[in-house]
Design a protein around this motif. Structure first.
Motif, PDB file in Angstrom:
ATOM      1  N   ALA B  50       0.841  -1.202   0.000  1.00  0.00           N
ATOM      2  CA  ALA B  50       0.000   0.000   0.000  1.00  0.00           C
ATOM      3  C   ALA B  50       0.874   1.249   0.000  1.00  0.00           C
ATOM      4  O   ALA B  50       0.654   2.179  -0.771  1.00  0.00           O
ATOM      5  CB  ALA B  50      -0.924   0.002   1.200  1.00  0.00           C
ATOM      6  N   LEU B  51       1.904   1.233   0.842  1.00  0.00           N
ATOM      7  CA  LEU B  51       2.782   2.396   0.952  1.00  0.00           C
ATOM      8  C   LEU B  51       3.512   2.660  -0.364  1.00  0.00           C
ATOM      9  O   LEU B  51       3.605   3.794  -0.838  1.00  0.00           O
ATOM     10  CB  LEU B  51       3.785   2.169   2.076  1.00  0.00           C
ATOM     11  N   PHE B  52       4.018   1.573  -0.965  1.00  0.00           N
ATOM     12  CA  PHE B  52       4.742   1.730  -2.226  1.00  0.00           C
ATOM     13  C   PHE B  52       3.810   2.201  -3.341  1.00  0.00           C
ATOM     14  O   PHE B  52       4.178   3.013  -4.184  1.00  0.00           O
ATOM     15  CB  PHE B  52       5.451   0.435  -2.617  1.00  0.00           C
ATOM     16  N   LEU B  53       2.574   1.668  -3.348  1.00  0.00           N
ATOM     17  CA  LEU B  53       1.623   2.079  -4.375  1.00  0.00           C
ATOM     18  C   LEU B  53       1.318   3.570  -4.246  1.00  0.00           C
ATOM     19  O   LEU B  53       1.368   4.325  -5.215  1.00  0.00           O
ATOM     20  CB  LEU B  53       0.327   1.265  -4.269  1.00  0.00           C
ATOM     21  N   ILE B  54       1.061   3.961  -2.972  1.00  0.00           N
ATOM     22  CA  ILE B  54       0.774   5.382  -2.752  1.00  0.00           C
ATOM     23  C   ILE B  54       1.961   6.230  -3.166  1.00  0.00           C
ATOM     24  O   ILE B  54       1.816   7.251  -3.845  1.00  0.00           O
ATOM     25  CB  ILE B  54       0.418   5.648  -1.263  1.00  0.00           C
ATOM     26  N   SER B  55       3.177   5.788  -2.817  1.00  0.00           N
ATOM     27  CA  SER B  55       4.345   6.598  -3.177  1.00  0.00           C
ATOM     28  C   SER B  55       4.493   6.689  -4.684  1.00  0.00           C
ATOM     29  O   SER B  55       4.790   7.757  -5.213  1.00  0.00           O
ATOM     30  CB  SER B  55       5.654   6.033  -2.616  1.00  0.00           C
ATOM     31  N   SER B  56       4.310   5.569  -5.386  1.00  0.00           N
ATOM     32  CA  SER B  56       4.553   5.643  -6.826  1.00  0.00           C
ATOM     33  C   SER B  56       3.505   6.518  -7.504  1.00  0.00           C
ATOM     34  O   SER B  56       3.854   7.398  -8.297  1.00  0.00           O
ATOM     35  CB  SER B  56       4.610   4.253  -7.443  1.00  0.00           C
ATOM     36  N   LYS B 138      -8.747  -3.821  -3.386  1.00  0.00           N
ATOM     37  CA  LYS B 138      -9.503  -4.360  -2.247  1.00  0.00           C
ATOM     38  C   LYS B 138     -10.263  -3.255  -1.545  1.00  0.00           C
ATOM     39  O   LYS B 138     -11.400  -3.437  -1.101  1.00  0.00           O
ATOM     40  CB  LYS B 138      -8.565  -5.086  -1.289  1.00  0.00           C
ATOM     41  N   LEU B 139      -9.641  -2.088  -1.486  1.00  0.00           N
ATOM     42  CA  LEU B 139     -10.294  -0.957  -0.845  1.00  0.00           C
ATOM     43  C   LEU B 139     -11.571  -0.570  -1.587  1.00  0.00           C
ATOM     44  O   LEU B 139     -12.602  -0.276  -0.984  1.00  0.00           O
ATOM     45  CB  LEU B 139      -9.326   0.231  -0.810  1.00  0.00           C
ATOM     46  N   LEU B 140     -11.491  -0.590  -2.919  1.00  0.00           N
ATOM     47  CA  LEU B 140     -12.621  -0.109  -3.717  1.00  0.00           C
ATOM     48  C   LEU B 140     -13.687  -1.178  -3.922  1.00  0.00           C
ATOM     49  O   LEU B 140     -14.858  -0.973  -3.638  1.00  0.00           O
ATOM     50  CB  LEU B 140     -12.143   0.401  -5.082  1.00  0.00           C
ATOM     51  N   PRO B 144      -9.224  -8.739  -5.279  1.00  0.00           N
ATOM     52  CA  PRO B 144      -7.839  -8.473  -5.685  1.00  0.00           C
ATOM     53  C   PRO B 144      -7.816  -7.827  -7.080  1.00  0.00           C
ATOM     54  O   PRO B 144      -8.790  -7.922  -7.816  1.00  0.00           O
ATOM     55  CB  PRO B 144      -7.186  -9.853  -5.701  1.00  0.00           C
ATOM     56  N   ALA B 145      -6.696  -7.196  -7.390  1.00  0.00           N
ATOM     57  CA  ALA B 145      -6.621  -6.468  -8.661  1.00  0.00           C
ATOM     58  C   ALA B 145      -6.547  -7.420  -9.839  1.00  0.00           C
ATOM     59  O   ALA B 145      -6.151  -8.574  -9.701  1.00  0.00           O
ATOM     60  CB  ALA B 145      -5.396  -5.559  -8.649  1.00  0.00           C
ATOM     61  N   SER B 146      -6.955  -6.940 -10.996  1.00  0.00           N
ATOM     62  CA  SER B 146      -6.758  -7.668 -12.250  1.00  0.00           C
ATOM     63  C   SER B 146      -5.913  -6.776 -13.140  1.00  0.00           C
ATOM     64  O   SER B 146      -5.650  -5.627 -12.787  1.00  0.00           O
ATOM     65  CB  SER B 146      -8.103  -7.925 -12.926  1.00  0.00           C
ATOM     66  N   GLN B 147      -5.520  -7.303 -14.316  1.00  0.00           N
ATOM     67  CA  GLN B 147      -4.762  -6.436 -15.230  1.00  0.00           C
ATOM     68  C   GLN B 147      -5.604  -5.232 -15.636  1.00  0.00           C
ATOM     69  O   GLN B 147      -5.098  -4.138 -15.862  1.00  0.00           O
ATOM     70  CB  GLN B 147      -4.238  -7.207 -16.451  1.00  0.00           C
ATOM     71  N   TRP B 148      -6.927  -5.434 -15.716  1.00  0.00           N
ATOM     72  CA  TRP B 148      -7.809  -4.324 -16.120  1.00  0.00           C
ATOM     73  C   TRP B 148      -7.915  -3.277 -15.025  1.00  0.00           C
ATOM     74  O   TRP B 148      -8.059  -2.088 -15.314  1.00  0.00           O
ATOM     75  CB  TRP B 148      -9.210  -4.836 -16.477  1.00  0.00           C
ATOM     76  N   PHE B 149      -7.812  -3.704 -13.774  1.00  0.00           N
ATOM     77  CA  PHE B 149      -7.827  -2.721 -12.694  1.00  0.00           C
ATOM     78  C   PHE B 149      -6.559  -1.870 -12.739  1.00  0.00           C
ATOM     79  O   PHE B 149      -6.602  -0.645 -12.609  1.00  0.00           O
ATOM     80  CB  PHE B 149      -7.961  -3.401 -11.329  1.00  0.00           C
ATOM     81  N   VAL B 150      -5.416  -2.540 -12.957  1.00  0.00           N
ATOM     82  CA  VAL B 150      -4.147  -1.805 -13.047  1.00  0.00           C
ATOM     83  C   VAL B 150      -4.228  -0.812 -14.201  1.00  0.00           C
ATOM     84  O   VAL B 150      -3.915   0.371 -14.054  1.00  0.00           O
ATOM     85  CB  VAL B 150      -2.969  -2.783 -13.277  1.00  0.00           C
ATOM     86  N   TYR B 151      -4.717  -1.312 -15.348  1.00  0.00           N
ATOM     87  CA  TYR B 151      -4.818  -0.470 -16.529  1.00  0.00           C
ATOM     88  C   TYR B 151      -5.767   0.700 -16.264  1.00  0.00           C
ATOM     89  O   TYR B 151      -5.447   1.864 -16.541  1.00  0.00           O
ATOM     90  CB  TYR B 151      -5.306  -1.319 -17.708  1.00  0.00           C
ATOM     91  N   GLY B 152      -6.921   0.394 -15.681  1.00  0.00           N
ATOM     92  CA  GLY B 152      -7.923   1.430 -15.398  1.00  0.00           C
ATOM     93  C   GLY B 152      -7.371   2.502 -14.475  1.00  0.00           C
ATOM     94  O   GLY B 152      -7.610   3.696 -14.668  1.00  0.00           O
ATOM     95  N   GLU B 196     -16.320   0.002  -9.973  1.00  0.00           N
ATOM     96  CA  GLU B 196     -15.717  -0.682  -8.825  1.00  0.00           C
ATOM     97  C   GLU B 196     -16.761  -0.874  -7.719  1.00  0.00           C
ATOM     98  O   GLU B 196     -16.837  -1.937  -7.092  1.00  0.00           O
ATOM     99  CB  GLU B 196     -14.526   0.115  -8.290  1.00  0.00           C
ATOM    100  N   PHE B 197     -17.567   0.162  -7.497  1.00  0.00           N
ATOM    101  CA  PHE B 197     -18.601   0.040  -6.462  1.00  0.00           C
ATOM    102  C   PHE B 197     -19.657  -0.970  -6.883  1.00  0.00           C
ATOM    103  O   PHE B 197     -20.206  -1.700  -6.067  1.00  0.00           O
ATOM    104  CB  PHE B 197     -19.239   1.408  -6.169  1.00  0.00           C
TER     105      PHE B 197
END
Lengths: 445, 532
Positions: B50-56, B138-140, B144-152, B196-197
């Motif tokens: 989470a920390l790394f994601l937020i930082s990036s 997971k928060l939203l 877990p994430a998918s490639q489409w979530f990362v892309y989105g 996501e909701f």
């Protein structure tokens, strides 16, 4: 480059010297009206380009090919032969053009549309390396050579405060080259613009970190040991300003040296009557290089403006194709851009109001938008408008001028003329309020 | 002719402007943010994801904001195109090509080999880049994430940060600012958060909602009428049904009305996600679109072929979804085919009756398209079974469309080639939605770009910066309004015009298409003579 022309020997051969807006417009319209063979001669470029856009090539907004309004296949498709050559002399008796390279070309009707060349007033050093005008494509290439960046060109000096001068300042500024701008007048372009506008532009120029020197003339350009510009000296103060490039932008004059030896009558430009005919039958002149024997309305005899070149081309095409038409342009209009401030004008606004005329001036507090309207103080007739930073509709003002609308009408209907993009803030209410206030003040005093 | 004054490889930098210290710092932040992605891709075991994601994400955002501030706020308001054709990134230079190759490779991996990004299979946990995004997903949505979530997420982030940059670049222009705020809003809300909701709702057994971006209309979301999508919507109670109805209404009612009033821009440059990315992250590449007549010809063939393909494909999908027995459900295969045929015939007949003149030579091509679709309907009727049409499986038609149009055309070429072909390749050459809206815009819309009398100086800024490759100048220098089906109404031609010649307007239908041989400003008698 010589293109083959599908010649029809029963038709007269139209030859146009100059491939600028005037010549090309004439060619296009003659083609619309007829199948006459047409040749367009130029030594500047192979294809027509928009001269007014040269600045954007240096600034990196466009490539040179973007300034060409027609794709290269256009000319052959429309049977317009493009001839790359420099006409040296014209023999009007045999109707023959002689080129610098020794070749010749005969014509049945000749249109001279050779445009302008930058003025040089005999300044010492005006032909040194690094001294240039900003008119031809070759000037742009020169500038690219002598002012590619601020390491090669540590400072440039521009001489002459007109439209080309300020464009050159903007160009050099885009490459972070420091600019000293010598303007002869006490304020930028104040021979044309009313004082308040001219002063607003002065401030705008300075905001772009241009070293603007008003009431300053060039005394001489000093050479280094290689024959290149080293510095210039200002007439009034004797100050020496070191620089690597000097831009001479003190106006332009008709580019007609090669005509002087012919029978075609010239003065400042090629003299033409209202049908754009010269003293020699079948020889015409249009655009910047033409000089009206009798000025039309309040217009100058020589008008070096894109729009007038185009209009003369449109008109002459009619005459050449059998509908003899006098050049009778409509209401004056023009436009320019001073760094970030757009300028348009419709009708006449003079630097100082003419007799029985007055100016109404409104300026926005951000100092980038203003208008000036010239009107008749007795009849209240609207004479013309200068608008800076606000776009206005040509068609609406043209109609109002035709209908001889009053100043009151125009000021109350200004929003009909607004041409700014959607969601822009409108200033018509502000302007109206300023106008009413001014009227009140006048009535009280 | 030597006109190559640009794209200099020489040591003497023609820009004369090197990056300022602040810009270098900003770029460092951005690159650090991307570097964290790289670490994740190589499966570095990052302790606190989470920390790394937020930082990036934070570093990328911060970098872009700082860079934009320094690039635009330090200068007066106005057009900021200095050096566009000298910069490697925006003039198909080395940086441009490298960016193009990286983007294209990313799309290939994303669509075809997502396991390289760390997509898990068989219920195992994600790894790599995708695992880095798990905490946010997971928060939203709780999943877990998918490639489409990362892309989105990256897509939305790009629109937000580059949208900010665009708004600063055009801070003198309220049209551009509002339009950009609008696409940022629709991307963040409609394309990213709401789906996501919705998928969070699916945790309840009453819901089985498919991914559904409410603003994305058929045929852009060609999967709306896929059986999984329809089944999902139909099995999600009244909400699902409402969404299906909304989808159909937006195509047949909302969109035609808005396009009539405002032109296709209401969608393409104010709402659409593809348009949003093109206008923000893709803004630096708009000048690369081809303005040649040949490109325009190619465009018209390609985009309408895709439209015909998508109509046939969708009809086939719905056809095989439906049954033959009218007692089970009122809409049967044959009723459906008949109604599609009748609808298209109606549209075709009305256009030919009332708009034949505006269509001109294009009427012939319209007719081709119409007859191909009608022929396809007949063939469907005679060859169709419950899962086969044209003697092949309907689903393979659908997969072919999804692969060639949905993935390769719109993603790999459409976005991957931004730095080479310009930022609207998909919108211009491929999008079937743009084709439908464009057809409406050309024939039944109040929208046009007005030219201002005789003021054009043919400089070419408008054409150069038209992302759709419209030769705007060709119209402006004739004093002719621009009524083109491809125009997305981005407003940039009007913005870059140095002489105040162009204005986007909604006006009356009469005199929308005008043509003047002699421009305003010349002799009135001459203008009248030419007109008569």
């Amino acid at each position: 480059m010589r293109q083959k022309l599908k010649l029809n020997y029963f038709m007269e051969h139209i030859v146009i010297i100059g491939n600028g807006i005037a010549g090309v417009t004439a060619a296009r319209h003659i083609r619309k009206l007829s199948n006459k063979p047409i040749s367009i001669i130029s030594s500047e470029t192979d294809y027509f380009f928009s001269r007014t856009a040269l600045m954007y090539v240096y600034m990196g907004h466009m490539k040179f090919e973007h300034t060409q309004p027609y794709e290269n296949w256009f000319w052959e498709k429309n049977n317009l032969a493009l001839v790359n050559g420099f006409v040296k002399t014209i023999d009007t008796n045999t109707k023959t053009l002689y080129f610098k390279d020794g070749q010749s070309l005969s014509y049945d009707k000749l249109i001279i549309a050779t445009g302008s060349k930058p003025n040089k007033y005999g300044w010492p050093g005006q032909d040194l390396k690094g001294v240039m005008g900003m008119y031809h494509k070759q000037d742009l290439e020169q500038l690219e050579t002598y002012a590619p960046n601020n390491l090669v060109c540590k400072r440039a000096v521009i001489v002459g405060g007109g439209l080309i001068g300020i464009e050159l300042a903007e160009m050099l500024n885009s490459r972070n080259i420091p600019v000293t701008f010598l303007v002869r007048e006490s304020s930028f372009w104040n021979g044309v613009l009313p004082n308040a506008e001219s002063e607003m532009i002065n401030r705008h120029i300075k905001n772009h970190h241009i070293d603007l020197r008003l009431s300053s003339n060039l005394k001489e350009i000093i050479s280094d040991k290689n024959g290149q510009v080293k510095s210039i000296i200002i007439e009034e103060t004797g100050e020496e300003i070191p620089c690597n490039v000097v831009g001479l932008t003190a106006g332009v004059s008709p580019n007609i040296n090669f005509i002087k030896s012919s029978n075609i009558e010239t003065n400042k430009g090629v003299l033409v009557n209202k049908y754009l005919e010269t003293n020699i039958p079948d020889v015409y002149a249009i655009g910047d290089c033409a000089e009206q024997r009798k000025a039309i309305g309040l217009r100058r005899p020589v008008e070096a403006v894109w729009y007038t070149g185009r209009m003369m081309g449109e008109t002459l095409a009619q005459t050449i194709c059998g509908h003899k038409t006098p050049y009778n342009p409509g209401h004056w209009f023009n436009s320019a851009k001073f760094f970030d401030i757009e300028y348009q004008t419709y009708g006449w606004v003079f630097a100082k109001p003419k007799e029985n005329h007055a100016h109404f001036h409104w300026k926005h507090k951000d100092d980038t938008k203003c208008i000036t309207i010239e009107y008749h103080t007795i009849s209240n007739e609207f004479i013309g408008i200068n608008n800076f930073g606000i776009r206005m509709r040509h068609e609406v003002f043209n109609t109002w001028l035709n209908e001889k609308r009053t100043m009151d009408y125009v000021i109350n209907h200004l929003s009909d003329a607004n041409f700014d993009p959607e969601f822009y803030k409108h200033y018509e209410q502000d302007i109206l309020k300023a106008y009413s206030n001014q009227l009140q003040i006048q009535t009280i005093s | 002719m030597n006109s190559q004054t640009n794209q200099s490889m020489s040591l003497a930098n023609p820009e004369g402007t090197n990056l300022s210290i602040k810009q270098k710092t900003a770029i460092t932040f951005g690159v650090l943010g991307l570097f964290i992605f790289l670490l994740a891709i190589f499966n570095t075991n990052l302790p606190n994801k989470a920390l790394f994601l937020i930082s990036s994400l934070g570093l990328i955002t911060l970098g872009t904001i700082l860079y934009s501030n320094n690039a635009y706020l330090t200068k007066p308001k106005g057009i900021k195109n200095d050096g566009v054709f000298f910069k490697s990134i925006s003039s198909r230079g080395t940086l441009g090509w490298i960016t193009g190759i990286i983007l294209t490779s990313f799309y290939i991996v994303l669509y075809f080999i997502p396991q390289y990004l760390g997509l898990a299979s068989n219920g195992l946990p994600n790894t790599g880049l995708i695992a880095l995004f798990d905490p946010l997903s997971k928060l939203l949505s709780g999943n877990p994430a998918s490639q489409w979530f990362v892309y989105g997420t990256l897509y939305t982030l790009a629109i937000l940060v580059f949208g900010y940059k665009f708004m600063l670049k055009y801070r003198h222009n309220r049209y551009e600012q509002l339009r950009t705020a609008s696409v940022m809003f629709f991307q963040l809300g409609f394309a990213f958060l709401i789906p996501e909701f919705m998928s969070r709702l699916n945790q309840s057994p009453n819901y089985n909602l498919p991914y559904y971006d409410l603003k994305s209309m058929w045929p852009l979301n060609y999967y709306l009428f896929d059986s999984w999508s329809i089944n999902g919507l139909l099995s999600s109670g009244s909400l699902g049904l409402l969404m299906l109805v909304f989808g159909v209404i937006s195509i047949f009612v909302v969109s035609p009305i808005l396009t009539y009033k405002y032109g296709k821009r209401w969608y393409c440059s104010w709402v659409c996600g593809c348009g949003a990315l093109a206008e923000t992250a893709g803004d630096s590449f708009r000048q690369l679109s081809s303005k040649k007549l040949s490109a325009w010809k190619l465009e018209r063939w390609l985009i309408h072929t895709v439209l015909v393909f998508s109509v046939i494909m969708t009809t086939a999908m719905i056809y095989t979804y439906l049954g033959k027995d009218s007692s089970k459900f009122w809409l049967t295969q044959s009723t459906f085919l008949t109604s599609v045929g009748v609808f298209l015939t109606l549209v075709f007949a009305l256009v030919m009756l009332f708009k034949r003149k505006e269509l001109g030579k294009d009427a012939r091509y319209g007719a081709y398209g119409y007859f191909i679709v009608i022929a396809a309907l007949f063939i469907m009727h005679y060859t169709g079974t419950t899962d086969e049409i044209f003697l092949i499986k309907a689903s393979s038609l659908r997969s072919a469309y999804g692969l060639y149009i949905g993935s390769i055309f719109s993603g790999v070429i459409g976005t991957g080639f931004y730095p080479i072909l310009g930022n609207r390749v998909w919108c211009r050459f491929g999008c079937p939605m743009a084709a439908i809206l464009g057809f409406q815009q050309r024939l039944f819309s109040k929208f046009r770009i007005t030219t201002n009398g005789g003021q054009c100086i043919s400089c070419g800024n408008c054409s150069t910066y038209c992302e759709m490759g419209i030769d705007v100048r060709a119209y402006a220098q004739k004093g002719e309004n621009i009524v083109r089906s491809s125009c997305v109404g981005c407003g940039v031609c009007s913005a870059v015009c140095p002489r105040g010649v162009l204005k986007l307007e909604n006006g009356t239908l009469e005199d929308r298409i005008n043509s003047n041989d002699i421009l305003l400003g010349n002799d009135i008698n001459l203008i009248d003579l030419i007109k008569s």
